[in-house]
Design an enzyme around this catalytic site. Structure first.
Site, short mmCIF file in Angstrom:
data_model
loop_
_atom_site.label_atom_id
_atom_site.label_comp_id
_atom_site.label_asym_id
_atom_site.label_seq_id
_atom_site.Cartn_x
_atom_site.Cartn_y
_atom_site.Cartn_z
CG HIS A 244 -5.50 7.75 4.15
ND1 HIS A 244 -4.47 8.11 3.44
CD2 HIS A 244 -5.85 6.53 3.55
CE1 HIS A 244 -4.42 7.80 2.23
NE2 HIS A 244 -5.12 6.52 2.26
CB VAL B 39 -10.87 -1.22 6.28
CG1 VAL B 39 -11.02 -0.73 7.65
CG2 VAL B 39 -11.87 -1.02 5.22
CG ASP C 171 -1.91 0.93 1.16
OD1 ASP C 171 -2.35 1.27 0.25
OD2 ASP C 171 -2.48 1.21 2.48
CB THR D 105 -7.92 4.04 10.95
OG1 THR D 105 -6.87 4.73 10.09
CG2 THR D 105 -7.78 4.56 12.16
P1 13P Z 1 -8.22 4.09 6.70
O1 13P Z 1 -7.12 4.27 7.61
O2 13P Z 1 -8.96 5.64 6.74
O3 13P Z 1 -9.13 3.07 6.99
O4 13P Z 1 -7.71 3.95 5.45
C1 13P Z 1 -7.27 3.08 4.61
C2 13P Z 1 -6.29 3.21 3.36
O5 13P Z 1 -6.91 3.96 2.64
C3 13P Z 1 -5.01 2.46 3.13
O6 13P Z 1 -4.67 2.76 1.95
#
Ligand code: 13P
Length: 284
Positions: free
Chosen positions: A180, A231, A82, A233
């Protein structure tokens, strides 16, 4: 089952008008939690790691655990890097066995984003590895990537078309107003922009910042053409808060099997909730 590329998984989702859940894992244990939850619902799943997690756990260990999980649970599992800004790390992860890569050059000019994405496409296209790139700038904090609210920018639909033409990227993450992390107010999602981009480009689209978006908004994003929801956080919080609660209730409960089982159960519950929300249950 060996790890699979996320490209066919996401193309199927795009056609079927559902989303595939992509979950950021921060420990090897979380790999098993996420895969087991997906298997319970007969869902395909994408495991994701940030650069920080790759550096902390090691790409070979992550690939070994993800492959073992895919073998054990028998569902399609893709392993995705990612938000990577480091070409060397991308090559290392591809060599180790990652099946999907995000090259994040969204902080650079459009032309530089094209150049950096093409550099990754050059290796990935020979190996059927999915490549995701970002246009616009998703706000908030995702591990090493920090974008202040005032610097967040939504993707321009015509640029999405040119970008896909010039890179042949297999998946696109256009910034559409999500961020994020956990929102302080309601997310300012531009649904018309999603609709327009989805009508102009034919590659699957990715919804970043999947934590804490109201459920109805997630469903709308998927219906309009988002095929992958990230997803991080919320999953990290569910996992860690279960451990925190364990020690609040039992400060001397030092057996890792006790607190890690609680963390795994909390992570599994959250993953199942998100899988059902994006509609990829029974799509394995
Ligand atoms: P969140 O931390 O808001 O869930 O975002 C995850 C994300 O987009 C990882 O690339």
């Amino acid at each position: 089952m060996a790890l699979v590329s996320s490209t066919p998984m996401l193309e199927k989702a795009q056609k079927g008008k559902y989303g595939v859940g992509a979950f950021n894992v921060h420990s090897l244990d979380m790999i098993y939690a996420v895969t087991e939850a997906a298997a319970d619902l007969n869902a395909p799943v994408i495991l994701q790691t940030t650069m920080g997690t790759v550096r902390s756990l090691g790409p070979d260990n992550i690939v070994a655990a993800a492959t073992a999980a895919a073998d054990t649970y028998g569902i399609p599992v893709a392993l995705h890097l990612d938000h990577c800004t480091d070409y060397g790390l991308i090559v290392q992860c591809i060599r180790a066995g990652y099946t999907s890569i995000m090259i994040d050059a969204s902080m650079h000019s459009f032309e530089e984003n094209v150049t950096q994405t093409n550099k990754v496409m050059e290796i990935a296209k020979h190996l059927s590895i999915n490549v995701e790139a970002e246009l616009g700038k998703v706000g908030g904090v995702e591990d090493d990537i920090v974008v202040d609210e005032q610097d967040a920018q939504k993707a321009i639909p015509s640029e999405c078309v040119t970008f896909v033409e010039q890179t042949n990227v297999t998946t696109l993450a256009p910034a559409i107003g999500t961020a994020h992390g956990i929102y302080t107010g309601d997310p300012d999602i531009d649904f018309n922009r999603i609709k327009e981009i989805a009508s102009l480009v034919d590659v699957p689209l990715v919804l970043h910042g999947g934590s804490a978006i109201p459920n109805e908004d997630v469903k709308k994003c998927i219906a309009l053409g988002m095929a992958k929801m990230n997803v991080s956080t919320e999953l990290k919080h569910a996992y860690s808060k279960a451990i925190q609660k364990h020690f609040e209730e039992d400060p001397s409960g030092l057996d890792p099997r006790a607190y890690l089982t609680k963390a795994k159960d909390a992570a599994k519950a959250l993953v199942k909730e998100k899988i059902r929300l994006v509609g990829c249950d029974n799509k394995a």
